[in-house]
Scaffold this motif. Structure first.
Motif, PDB file in Angstrom:
ATOM      1  N   PRO A  29      -4.963   2.162  -5.003  1.00 31.12           N
ATOM      2  CA  PRO A  29      -4.726   3.591  -4.577  1.00 31.12           C
ATOM      3  C   PRO A  29      -6.122   4.149  -4.601  1.00 31.12           C
ATOM      4  O   PRO A  29      -6.388   5.309  -3.548  1.00 31.12           O
ATOM      5  CB  PRO A  29      -3.986   4.327  -5.707  1.00 31.12           C
ATOM      6  CG  PRO A  29      -3.124   3.014  -6.356  1.00 31.12           C
ATOM      7  CD  PRO A  29      -4.347   1.954  -6.140  1.00 31.12           C
ATOM      8  N   PHE A  70      -7.651   3.547  -1.287  1.00 29.79           N
ATOM      9  CA  PHE A  70      -6.974   4.097  -0.028  1.00 29.79           C
ATOM     10  C   PHE A  70      -7.289   5.448  -0.027  1.00 29.79           C
ATOM     11  O   PHE A  70      -7.532   6.207   0.983  1.00 29.79           O
ATOM     12  CB  PHE A  70      -5.346   4.148  -0.444  1.00 29.79           C
ATOM     13  CG  PHE A  70      -4.829   2.843   0.482  1.00 29.79           C
ATOM     14  CD1 PHE A  70      -3.889   3.192   1.440  1.00 29.79           C
ATOM     15  CD2 PHE A  70      -4.853   1.792  -0.087  1.00 29.79           C
ATOM     16  CE1 PHE A  70      -3.349   2.174   2.310  1.00 29.79           C
ATOM     17  CE2 PHE A  70      -4.249   0.687   0.483  1.00 29.79           C
ATOM     18  CZ  PHE A  70      -3.429   0.768   1.585  1.00 29.79           C
ATOM     19  N   ASP A  71      -7.417   6.209  -1.192  1.00 27.88           N
ATOM     20  CA  ASP A  71      -8.095   7.682  -1.098  1.00 27.88           C
ATOM     21  C   ASP A  71      -9.352   7.904  -0.722  1.00 27.88           C
ATOM     22  O   ASP A  71      -9.743   8.764  -0.007  1.00 27.88           O
ATOM     23  CB  ASP A  71      -8.104   8.203  -2.853  1.00 27.88           C
ATOM     24  CG  ASP A  71      -6.726   8.641  -3.254  1.00 27.88           C
ATOM     25  OD1 ASP A  71      -5.646   8.498  -2.615  1.00 27.88           O
ATOM     26  OD2 ASP A  71      -6.570   8.744  -4.447  1.00 27.88           O
ATOM     27  N   GLY A 109      -9.135   5.157   2.837  1.00 31.88           N
ATOM     28  CA  GLY A 109      -8.360   5.179   3.755  1.00 31.88           C
ATOM     29  C   GLY A 109      -7.295   3.866   3.927  1.00 31.88           C
ATOM     30  O   GLY A 109      -8.165   2.798   3.432  1.00 31.88           O
ATOM     31  N   GLU A 110      -6.332   3.665   4.568  1.00 31.27           N
ATOM     32  CA  GLU A 110      -6.021   2.356   4.718  1.00 31.27           C
ATOM     33  C   GLU A 110      -6.739   1.560   5.708  1.00 31.27           C
ATOM     34  O   GLU A 110      -6.849   0.151   5.273  1.00 31.27           O
ATOM     35  CB  GLU A 110      -4.397   2.447   5.750  1.00 31.27           C
ATOM     36  CG  GLU A 110      -3.881   1.208   5.527  1.00 31.27           C
ATOM     37  CD  GLU A 110      -2.348   1.323   5.998  1.00 31.27           C
ATOM     38  OE1 GLU A 110      -1.805  -0.060   6.293  1.00 31.27           O
ATOM     39  OE2 GLU A 110      -1.826   2.208   6.261  1.00 31.27           O
ATOM     40  N   PHE A 142      -9.383  -0.237   3.269  1.00 28.11           N
ATOM     41  CA  PHE A 142      -8.561  -0.923   2.436  1.00 28.11           C
ATOM     42  C   PHE A 142      -8.510  -2.273   3.371  1.00 28.11           C
ATOM     43  O   PHE A 142      -8.756  -3.406   3.017  1.00 28.11           O
ATOM     44  CB  PHE A 142      -7.458  -0.499   1.974  1.00 28.11           C
ATOM     45  CG  PHE A 142      -6.763  -1.673   1.223  1.00 28.11           C
ATOM     46  CD1 PHE A 142      -7.164  -2.088   0.105  1.00 28.11           C
ATOM     47  CD2 PHE A 142      -5.493  -2.385   1.868  1.00 28.11           C
ATOM     48  CE1 PHE A 142      -6.580  -3.196  -0.795  1.00 28.11           C
ATOM     49  CE2 PHE A 142      -5.112  -3.410   0.932  1.00 28.11           C
ATOM     50  CZ  PHE A 142      -5.490  -3.815  -0.132  1.00 28.11           C
ATOM     51  N   ARG A 143      -8.076  -2.214   4.551  1.00 32.94           N
ATOM     52  CA  ARG A 143      -7.532  -3.568   5.420  1.00 32.94           C
ATOM     53  C   ARG A 143      -8.919  -4.140   5.770  1.00 32.94           C
ATOM     54  O   ARG A 143      -8.756  -5.628   5.938  1.00 32.94           O
ATOM     55  CB  ARG A 143      -6.728  -3.180   6.676  1.00 32.94           C
ATOM     56  CG  ARG A 143      -5.657  -2.458   6.444  1.00 32.94           C
ATOM     57  CD  ARG A 143      -4.426  -3.512   5.895  1.00 32.94           C
ATOM     58  NE  ARG A 143      -3.246  -2.604   5.676  1.00 32.94           N
ATOM     59  CZ  ARG A 143      -2.316  -2.914   4.554  1.00 32.94           C
ATOM     60  NH1 ARG A 143      -2.858  -3.978   3.909  1.00 32.94           N
ATOM     61  NH2 ARG A 143      -1.578  -2.338   4.282  1.00 32.94           N
ATOM     62  N   PRO A 199       0.188   2.837  -3.018  1.00 27.88           N
ATOM     63  CA  PRO A 199      -0.123   4.189  -2.212  1.00 27.88           C
ATOM     64  C   PRO A 199       0.618   4.196  -0.868  1.00 27.88           C
ATOM     65  O   PRO A 199       0.952   5.524  -0.473  1.00 27.88           O
ATOM     66  CB  PRO A 199      -1.717   3.681  -1.769  1.00 27.88           C
ATOM     67  CG  PRO A 199      -1.871   2.560  -1.876  1.00 27.88           C
ATOM     68  CD  PRO A 199      -0.791   1.911  -3.138  1.00 27.88           C
ATOM     69  N   LEU A 200       1.061   3.161  -0.202  1.00 25.97           N
ATOM     70  CA  LEU A 200       1.920   3.660   0.931  1.00 25.97           C
ATOM     71  C   LEU A 200       3.243   3.976   0.588  1.00 25.97           C
ATOM     72  O   LEU A 200       4.035   4.467   1.435  1.00 25.97           O
ATOM     73  CB  LEU A 200       2.003   2.084   1.538  1.00 25.97           C
ATOM     74  CG  LEU A 200       0.825   1.644   2.302  1.00 25.97           C
ATOM     75  CD1 LEU A 200       1.089   0.319   2.871  1.00 25.97           C
ATOM     76  CD2 LEU A 200       0.194   2.512   3.379  1.00 25.97           C
ATOM     77  N   ASP A 245      -4.844  -8.918  -3.703  1.00 23.02           N
ATOM     78  CA  ASP A 245      -5.288  -7.271  -4.125  1.00 23.02           C
ATOM     79  C   ASP A 245      -5.977  -7.156  -5.488  1.00 23.02           C
ATOM     80  O   ASP A 245      -6.736  -6.610  -5.520  1.00 23.02           O
ATOM     81  CB  ASP A 245      -3.576  -6.757  -4.294  1.00 23.02           C
ATOM     82  CG  ASP A 245      -3.160  -6.379  -2.954  1.00 23.02           C
ATOM     83  OD1 ASP A 245      -3.684  -6.436  -1.852  1.00 23.02           O
ATOM     84  OD2 ASP A 245      -2.100  -5.948  -2.785  1.00 23.02           O
TER      85      ASP A 245
END
Length: 187
Positions: A58, A61-62, A65-66, A69-70, A131-132, A46
């Protein structure tokens, strides 16, 4: 140190150790200590993503989105698992990808640092870099994530270490002893 060094070259994947587990399980803290004791390089996946992107998770993610990021996480896992002699702390969701699980399992020793959701919540409840958990009920969300991910962590892990309430030094000693035992058996 001599005993550990003797076994390192015989561990699959060049002796890499990959730490998996939920957010707050202690992957970074234990990983740094373990790497120091084994005289290996420590990498936090990370933190590496944040370093390369120049922003905190975060923000990723904003913006992306997830799923975005993934995708970044999968690239980092593929790259970092190709290195030798590292202790790698993965992100909590890295195991969601079957390809990530395959790479981790085939390129090193995977250690699941397991903690109960109530303990995890106590550790991460004040952390704004999760963020989750930015929901109305972060504890319930953490329990959902645990229910989803625990079977995946168990499936990919060579070793499961219960983090419980032991201090980091004791946890690192226990993990090191189990790794040495495993390395002797595979030698």
């Amino acid at each position: 140190m001599g005993t550990v060094r003797r076994y390192n070259s015989r561990v699959k994947g060049g002796g890499n150790i990959y730490l998996v587990g939920m957010m707050g399980a202690g992957k970074t803290t234990v990983g740094k200590l373990l790497a120091r004791r084994l005289r290996r390089r420590f990498i936090d996946a990370d933190q590496e993503i944040e370093r390369r992107c120049g922003v905190r998770i975060p923000v990723i993610f904003d913006i992306e989105g997830e799923a975005g990021f993934r995708g970044r996480e999968a690239q980092i896992i593929a790259e970092l698992t190709s290195l030798d002699g590292v202790v790698l702390a993965t992100g909590g969701g890295a195991v969601l990808s079957a390809e990530n699980r395959r790479l981790l399992a085939s390129r090193g020793t995977v250690v699941y640092l397991r903690a109960q959701p109530a303990d995890l919540y106590q550790r991460v409840r004040q952390d704004k870099n999760r963020p989750l958990l930015a929901t109305g009920n972060p504890r319930a969300r953490l329990e959902e994530l645990y229910a989803q991910r625990d079977p995946l962590y168990r499936d990919v892990a060579d070793l499961v270490i219960e983090t419980g309430t032991q201090n980091v030094q004791a946890l690192a000693r226990e993990l090191l002893a189990k790794l040495e035992e495993r390395w002797k058996i595979s030698a």
